[in-house]
Design a protein around this motif. Structure first.
Motif, PDB file in Angstrom:
ATOM      1  N   CYS A  87      -4.260  -6.190   4.326  1.00 58.03           N
ATOM      2  CA  CYS A  87      -5.627  -5.644   4.301  1.00 58.03           C
ATOM      3  C   CYS A  87      -5.721  -4.379   5.141  1.00 58.03           C
ATOM      4  O   CYS A  87      -6.330  -3.392   4.735  1.00 58.03           O
ATOM      5  N   ALA A  88      -5.132  -4.423   6.329  1.00 58.94           N
ATOM      6  CA  ALA A  88      -5.180  -3.253   7.209  1.00 58.94           C
ATOM      7  C   ALA A  88      -4.495  -2.070   6.566  1.00 58.94           C
ATOM      8  O   ALA A  88      -4.970  -0.931   6.650  1.00 58.94           O
TER       9      ALA A  88
ATOM     10  N   ASN B 206      -6.360   1.437   5.593  1.00 61.07           N
ATOM     11  CA  ASN B 206      -5.860   2.737   6.045  1.00 61.07           C
ATOM     12  C   ASN B 206      -5.612   3.675   4.866  1.00 61.07           C
ATOM     13  O   ASN B 206      -5.907   4.860   4.951  1.00 61.07           O
ATOM     14  N   ARG B 207      -5.090   3.141   3.783  1.00 64.89           N
ATOM     15  CA  ARG B 207      -4.866   3.975   2.594  1.00 64.89           C
ATOM     16  C   ARG B 207      -6.192   4.510   2.055  1.00 64.89           C
ATOM     17  O   ARG B 207      -6.292   5.680   1.688  1.00 64.89           O
TER      18      ARG B 207
END
Length: 72
Positions: free
Chosen positions: A62-63, A67-68
């Motif tokens: 998820c992180a 970030n993407r």
């Protein structure tokens, strides 16, 4: 690695731990036994970071996705 080399390294490590325990003031062998046990447990439970990031069921995935999206 030859067996003799491994055994020599092991005995050197044990000798170093004995010397350090006398110098460091942590003379209780149970302190070092607990430390070694904890280290072995952590190393046995380790997981590959790349696999954790790619696994959709972990927060790492998820992180990475957040970030993407933020970088777009």
């Amino acid at each position: 690695m030859p067996w003799a080399t491994v055994m020599r390294a092991f005995f050197r490590s044990v000798a170093a731990m004995i010397v350090v325990s006398g110098v460091a003031g942590c003379t209780s062998i149970s302190y070092y036994a607990q430390s070694l046990k904890g280290h072995v447990e952590i190393m046995a439970a380790r997981q590959d970071v790349g696999e954790l990031i790619d696994d959709p069921s972990t927060l790492g995935h998820c992180a990475l996705e957040w970030n993407r999206r933020a970088l777009r």
